[in-house]
Motif scaffolding. Structure first.
Motif, short mmCIF file in Angstrom:
data_model
loop_
_atom_site.label_atom_id
_atom_site.label_comp_id
_atom_site.label_asym_id
_atom_site.label_seq_id
_atom_site.Cartn_x
_atom_site.Cartn_y
_atom_site.Cartn_z
N ARG A 161 0.84 -1.19 0.00
CA ARG A 161 0.00 0.00 0.00
C ARG A 161 0.88 1.25 0.00
NH1 ARG A 161 -2.89 -3.64 -1.30
NH2 ARG A 161 -4.55 -4.52 -0.03
N TYR A 162 0.59 2.19 -0.90
CA TYR A 162 1.34 3.44 -0.95
C TYR A 162 0.55 4.47 -1.72
CZ TYR A 162 2.73 1.25 -5.39
OH TYR A 162 2.72 0.61 -6.59
N SER A 163 0.99 5.73 -1.62
CA SER A 163 0.25 6.83 -2.23
C SER A 163 0.68 7.04 -3.68
CB SER A 163 0.48 8.13 -1.46
OG SER A 163 1.80 8.60 -1.68
N GLU A 164 -0.16 7.74 -4.40
CA GLU A 164 0.14 8.11 -5.79
C GLU A 164 1.50 8.82 -5.86
OE1 GLU A 164 0.00 8.21 -9.68
OE2 GLU A 164 -1.72 7.37 -8.60
N GLY A 165 1.80 9.64 -4.87
CA GLY A 165 3.06 10.37 -4.82
C GLY A 165 4.28 9.47 -4.66
N GLN A 166 4.06 8.21 -4.27
CA GLN A 166 5.17 7.27 -4.10
C GLN A 166 5.27 6.28 -5.27
OE1 GLN A 166 3.55 6.07 -0.20
NE2 GLN A 166 5.65 6.29 0.55
N ARG A 167 4.47 6.48 -6.29
CA ARG A 167 4.48 5.56 -7.44
C ARG A 167 5.91 5.42 -7.97
NH1 ARG A 167 0.61 3.77 -11.25
NH2 ARG A 167 -0.98 5.15 -10.39
N GLY A 168 6.33 4.18 -8.20
CA GLY A 168 7.66 3.89 -8.69
C GLY A 168 8.74 3.87 -7.62
N GLN A 169 8.37 4.18 -6.38
CA GLN A 169 9.34 4.21 -5.28
C GLN A 169 9.21 3.02 -4.34
OE1 GLN A 169 9.17 7.93 -3.13
NE2 GLN A 169 8.68 9.04 -4.99
N VAL A 170 8.14 2.25 -4.47
CA VAL A 170 7.90 1.14 -3.55
C VAL A 170 7.95 -0.16 -4.36
CG1 VAL A 170 6.34 0.14 -1.84
CG2 VAL A 170 6.45 2.63 -2.12
N GLU A 171 9.13 -0.74 -4.36
CA GLU A 171 9.36 -2.00 -5.09
C GLU A 171 10.27 -2.87 -4.24
OE1 GLU A 171 11.00 -0.80 -8.81
OE2 GLU A 171 9.13 0.09 -9.49
N PHE A 172 9.89 -4.09 -4.05
CA PHE A 172 10.66 -5.02 -3.25
C PHE A 172 11.49 -5.92 -4.17
CE2 PHE A 172 7.22 -3.60 -0.65
CZ PHE A 172 7.80 -3.44 0.59
N ILE A 173 12.71 -6.18 -3.79
CA ILE A 173 13.62 -7.02 -4.58
C ILE A 173 12.97 -8.36 -4.91
CG2 ILE A 173 15.81 -8.27 -4.48
CD1 ILE A 173 16.86 -5.94 -2.70
N GLU A 174 12.26 -8.91 -3.97
CA GLU A 174 11.64 -10.24 -4.12
C GLU A 174 10.55 -10.27 -5.19
OE1 GLU A 174 13.71 -9.87 -0.34
OE2 GLU A 174 12.15 -8.62 -1.25
N GLU A 175 10.05 -9.11 -5.59
CA GLU A 175 9.00 -9.07 -6.62
C GLU A 175 9.50 -9.57 -7.97
OE1 GLU A 175 5.89 -5.84 -6.54
OE2 GLU A 175 7.47 -4.89 -5.32
#
Length: 171
Positions: free
Chosen positions: A78-92
């Motif tokens: 879960r994250y905000s529109e303003g964080q798009r592209g900033q929340v990515e986990f290596i395991e993905e």
């Protein structure tokens, strides 16, 4: 998607103000907690993937137990529109099916973050470790909701304050 009966634990905290020598220990503890949550069949709700946040370390330990039969969507991101592209986990990159992203339709992360702790498809429990002001507020929301709370008191930060509050209330 994850089984509707699966309980989800919000992972909240950060290592931004920890001494670097203690930070490595905290990250290791976080990985162990992630492994334990996977083994127990819980799902995760995570909000940020920065290395100084609690979440990527819990996720790392959690995903390492993929062999435990984790269902698709067991990790709600879960994250905000303003964080798009900033929340990515290596395991993905190798376990994409485990992750279910939902973007809050606002630039600001705070209001939707706190609301996610009380919404219908929100969380069933919280794990708090170290952390600052947002960890303290999230802990207070969890206390008010009477959610199960695992507040790790071993490290400096707001999780320790929530732990003390819970300890005082139970005595």
């Amino acid at each position: 998607m994850a089984d509707e009966r699966m309980s989800f634990v919000a992972i909240i905290g950060g290592f931004y103000s920890l001494d670097p020598a203690v930070e490595d220990e905290a990250k290791s503890v976080a990985q162990d907690l992630g492994a334990a949550l996977a083994a127990a069949g819980f799902g995760l709700v995570v909000y940020f993937s920065d290395d100084k946040s609690l979440e990527p370390h819990v996720v790392s330990g959690y995903v390492a137990h993929r062999s435990e039969g984790l269902p698709p969507g067991a990790i709600r991101v879960r994250y905000s529109e303003g964080q798009r592209g900033q929340v990515e986990f290596i395991e993905e990159t190798t376990n994409k099916d485990l992750f279910h992203h939902r973007i809050f339709p606002r630039e600001d992360w705070e209001a939707p973050f706190y609301r996610s702790l009380v919404e219908a498809e929100g969380v069933d429990a919280v794990l708090l470790m170290a952390g600052g002001r947002s960890t303290l507020i999230a802990g207070q929301v969890a206390v008010a909701r009477k959610l199960p709370i695992l507040a790790i008191d071993h490290f400096e930060g707001s999780a320790r304050e929530i732990w003390k509050e819970l300890a005082e209330a139970s005595s």
